[in-house]
Design an enzyme around this catalytic site. Structure first.
Site, PDB file in Angstrom:
ATOM      1  N   GLY A   1       0.798  -1.221   0.000  1.00  0.00           N
ATOM      2  CA  GLY A   1       0.000   0.000   0.000  1.00  0.00           C
ATOM      3  C   GLY A   1       0.838   1.281   0.000  1.00  0.00           C
ATOM      4  CB  ILE A   2       0.217   4.519   1.709  1.00  0.00           C
ATOM      5  CG1 ILE A   2      -1.159   4.799   1.078  1.00  0.00           C
ATOM      6  CG2 ILE A   2       0.978   5.822   1.943  1.00  0.00           C
ATOM      7  CD1 ILE A   2      -2.144   5.501   1.992  1.00  0.00           C
TER       8      ILE A   2
ATOM      9  CG  ASP B   1       2.100  -6.863  16.236  1.00  0.00           C
ATOM     10  OD1 ASP B   1       1.567  -5.733  16.154  1.00  0.00           O
ATOM     11  OD2 ASP B   1       1.454  -7.917  16.306  1.00  0.00           O
TER      12      ASP B   1
ATOM     13  CE1 TYR C   1      -7.491   4.406   9.568  1.00  0.00           C
ATOM     14  CE2 TYR C   1      -8.902   6.179   8.779  1.00  0.00           C
ATOM     15  CZ  TYR C   1      -7.755   5.416   8.652  1.00  0.00           C
ATOM     16  OH  TYR C   1      -6.881   5.668   7.623  1.00  0.00           O
TER      17      TYR C   1
ATOM     18  CE  LYS D   1      -4.800   6.628  10.718  1.00  0.00           C
ATOM     19  NZ  LYS D   1      -3.411   6.431  10.317  1.00  0.00           N
TER      20      LYS D   1
ATOM     21  CB  THR E   1      -4.135   0.446   0.005  1.00  0.00           C
ATOM     22  OG1 THR E   1      -5.056   0.741   1.056  1.00  0.00           O
ATOM     23  CG2 THR E   1      -3.447   1.719  -0.443  1.00  0.00           C
TER      24      THR E   1
HETATM   25  N1  LIG Z   1      -5.951   3.486   2.070  1.00  0.00           N
HETATM   26  C1  LIG Z   1      -6.547   4.621   2.376  1.00  0.00           C
HETATM   27  O1  LIG Z   1      -7.592   4.977   1.775  1.00  0.00           O
HETATM   28  C2  LIG Z   1      -5.969   5.533   3.416  1.00  0.00           C
HETATM   29  C3  LIG Z   1      -6.516   6.820   3.492  1.00  0.00           C
HETATM   30  C4  LIG Z   1      -6.003   7.698   4.444  1.00  0.00           C
HETATM   31  C5  LIG Z   1      -4.988   7.302   5.288  1.00  0.00           C
HETATM   32  N2  LIG Z   1      -4.471   6.040   5.202  1.00  0.00           N
HETATM   33  C6  LIG Z   1      -3.416   5.689   6.146  1.00  0.00           C
HETATM   34  O2  LIG Z   1      -2.246   5.353   5.448  1.00  0.00           O
HETATM   35  C7  LIG Z   1      -1.510   4.361   6.161  1.00  0.00           C
HETATM   36  C8  LIG Z   1      -1.234   3.183   5.246  1.00  0.00           C
HETATM   37  O3  LIG Z   1      -2.490   2.694   4.792  1.00  0.00           O
HETATM   38  P1  LIG Z   1      -2.620   1.634   3.609  1.00  0.00           P
HETATM   39  O4  LIG Z   1      -3.886   1.935   2.915  1.00  0.00           O
HETATM   40  O5  LIG Z   1      -1.355   1.538   2.846  1.00  0.00           O
HETATM   41  O6  LIG Z   1      -2.845   0.309   4.475  1.00  0.00           O
HETATM   42  P2  LIG Z   1      -2.527  -1.238   4.164  1.00  0.00           P
HETATM   43  O7  LIG Z   1      -2.412  -1.458   2.702  1.00  0.00           O
HETATM   44  O8  LIG Z   1      -3.546  -1.982   4.936  1.00  0.00           O
HETATM   45  O9  LIG Z   1      -1.087  -1.410   4.827  1.00  0.00           O
HETATM   46  C9  LIG Z   1      -0.948  -1.251   6.201  1.00  0.00           C
HETATM   47  C10 LIG Z   1       0.499  -1.357   6.584  1.00  0.00           C
HETATM   48  O10 LIG Z   1       0.595  -1.249   8.021  1.00  0.00           O
HETATM   49  C11 LIG Z   1       1.279  -2.396   8.536  1.00  0.00           C
HETATM   50  N3  LIG Z   1       0.724  -2.789   9.817  1.00  0.00           N
HETATM   51  C12 LIG Z   1      -0.557  -3.102  10.104  1.00  0.00           C
HETATM   52  N4  LIG Z   1      -0.689  -3.464  11.383  1.00  0.00           N
HETATM   53  C13 LIG Z   1       0.563  -3.376  11.928  1.00  0.00           C
HETATM   54  C14 LIG Z   1       1.085  -3.633  13.216  1.00  0.00           C
HETATM   55  N5  LIG Z   1       0.305  -4.072  14.212  1.00  0.00           N
HETATM   56  N6  LIG Z   1       2.406  -3.453  13.421  1.00  0.00           N
HETATM   57  C15 LIG Z   1       3.214  -3.025  12.415  1.00  0.00           C
HETATM   58  N7  LIG Z   1       2.771  -2.769  11.180  1.00  0.00           N
HETATM   59  C16 LIG Z   1       1.456  -2.946  10.926  1.00  0.00           C
HETATM   60  C17 LIG Z   1       1.043  -3.468   7.482  1.00  0.00           C
HETATM   61  O11 LIG Z   1       2.079  -4.436   7.542  1.00  0.00           O
HETATM   62  P3  LIG Z   1       1.854  -6.018   7.753  1.00  0.00           P
HETATM   63  O12 LIG Z   1       0.383  -6.297   7.648  1.00  0.00           O
HETATM   64  O13 LIG Z   1       2.675  -6.628   6.666  1.00  0.00           O
HETATM   65  O14 LIG Z   1       2.405  -6.256   9.114  1.00  0.00           O
HETATM   66  C18 LIG Z   1       1.111  -2.674   6.192  1.00  0.00           C
HETATM   67  O15 LIG Z   1       2.446  -2.483   5.803  1.00  0.00           O
HETATM   68  C19 LIG Z   1      -2.356   4.002   7.380  1.00  0.00           C
HETATM   69  O16 LIG Z   1      -1.897   4.689   8.507  1.00  0.00           O
HETATM   70  C20 LIG Z   1      -3.738   4.485   6.992  1.00  0.00           C
HETATM   71  O17 LIG Z   1      -4.512   4.818   8.123  1.00  0.00           O
HETATM   72  C21 LIG Z   1      -4.947   5.152   4.273  1.00  0.00           C
END
Ligand SMILES: NC(=O)c1ccc[n+]([C@@H]2O[C@H](COP(=O)([O-])OP(=O)(O)OC[C@H]3O[C@@H](n4cnc5c(N)ncnc54)[C@H](OP(=O)(O)O)[C@@H]3O)[C@@H](O)[C@H]2O)c1
Length: 279
Positions: free
Chosen positions: A22-23, A68, A167, A171, A202
């Protein structure tokens, strides 16, 4: 030096959490393309291999510092990253979660129906771990000549987000933390900003993308009418991390296709009825 040189990160030492996909993955690749040396984090080392392979195309093999972050003691991974890279100039903290059902799918429910355990889980990973990461990062960033800390927050932290209260609250707390730290650490030379994307394509949003009625309804509230790609978020993260943003600190940079613009309905974009259950 040209203005484009200010976006370069040659030799800078950067930690990216949430880097397995993802991001976070897109941010890691962007920083590597700009010349940074990287440490990558997610819960397990094997999950980081695809990102490590992508990053390795642009420079050194990255250091892997898994942990973690549901356990704040794991924030020691910041010190491990600094050890591996010989210091830290940049931390982009992307790890984050939505409330989850036992099967791992996203749990969208109003606060009055959200189990306490789900609230606690989100607060632990999104807020408590963020504070712990910042606490561990301080000493390393304070020794840098050009320190930047970027917290991946969300537009959900600056607008109302029913069915996502836990959430959204975490944030918003990340935005608050970025502002307070930016002011407190400014004379130490550490810039701190929150990056607040809207809907990004993502894994986190896969369950929403998979339901056309829900996806179409959400996009009807985005003036640009589409999802963002992770690379579009990564470009702004690179800017915030780079000398191009040398005088930019304490801000919540919103990247949402216009979602948070208070148009009051004047834009006239047709909005279908909500497919969500009434609160
Ligand atoms: N997607 C959106 O629409 C969106 C919008 C606004 C903000 N965001 C923010 O952007 C960030 C990344 O989001 P994303 O969409 O890329 O999410 P994602 O695809 O679900 O990826 C989440 C990442 O966080 C890691 N993670 C999850 N739980 C964890 C834990 N307990 N310890 C360590 N690492 C952990 C995961 O790694 P593993 O699972 O491999 O451990 C993965 O690398 C987040 O903070 C999210 O809130 C996302």
């Amino acid at each position: 030096m040209t203005v484009l040189d200010r976006f370069r990160l040659d030799g800078r030492r950067a930690l990216v959490t949430g880097a397995s996909r993802g991001i976070g993955q897109a941010v890691a690749v962007a920083l590597a393309q700009a010349g940074a040396r990287l440490a990558l984090s997610a819960r397990t080392a094997p999950a980081l291999k695809p990102t490590a392979d992508l990053v390795g195309r642009y420079g050194d093999t990255p250091a892997l510092v898994p942990g973690d972050l549901a356990d704040t003691a794991q924030a020691v991974l910041v010190d491990q990253a600094a050890d591996a890279l010989g210091g830290l100039d940049i931390v982009v903290h992307c790890a984050g979660i939505l409330p989850l059902n036992p099967d791992g799918s996203a749990l969208l429910a109003p606060l009055q129906q959200l189990p306490q355990q789900a609230w606690d889980q989100v607060v632990a990973v999104n807020l408590n771990a963020t504070a712990a990461i910042c606490r561990h990062a301080h000493a390393h960033l304070a020794r840098s000549e050009a320190a930047s800390l970027v917290l991946l927050s969300s537009v959900a932290g600056v607008v109302g987000a029913p069915l996502m209260e836990a959430y959204a609250a975490t944030k918003a707390a990340q935005v608050s933390l970025a502002r307070s730290l930016a002011v407190g650490w400014a004379r130490t030379g550490i810039r701190v900003n929150a990056l607040c994307p809207g809907w990004v394509r993502t894994d986190m949003t896969a369950d929403v993308q998979a339901v056309p009625a829900l996806s179409d309804w959400l996009l009807a509230h985005v003036p640009m009418g589409r999802w963002a790609d992770p690379e579009e978020v990564a470009a702004v993260a690179l800017f915030l991390a780079s000398p191009a943003a040398a005088f930019l600190t304490g801000q919540a940079v919103v990247l949402d296709g216009g979602l948070s613009v208070p148009d009051g309905g004047l834009a006239g974009i047709p909005k279908p009825p909500s497919p969500l259950p009434a609160p």
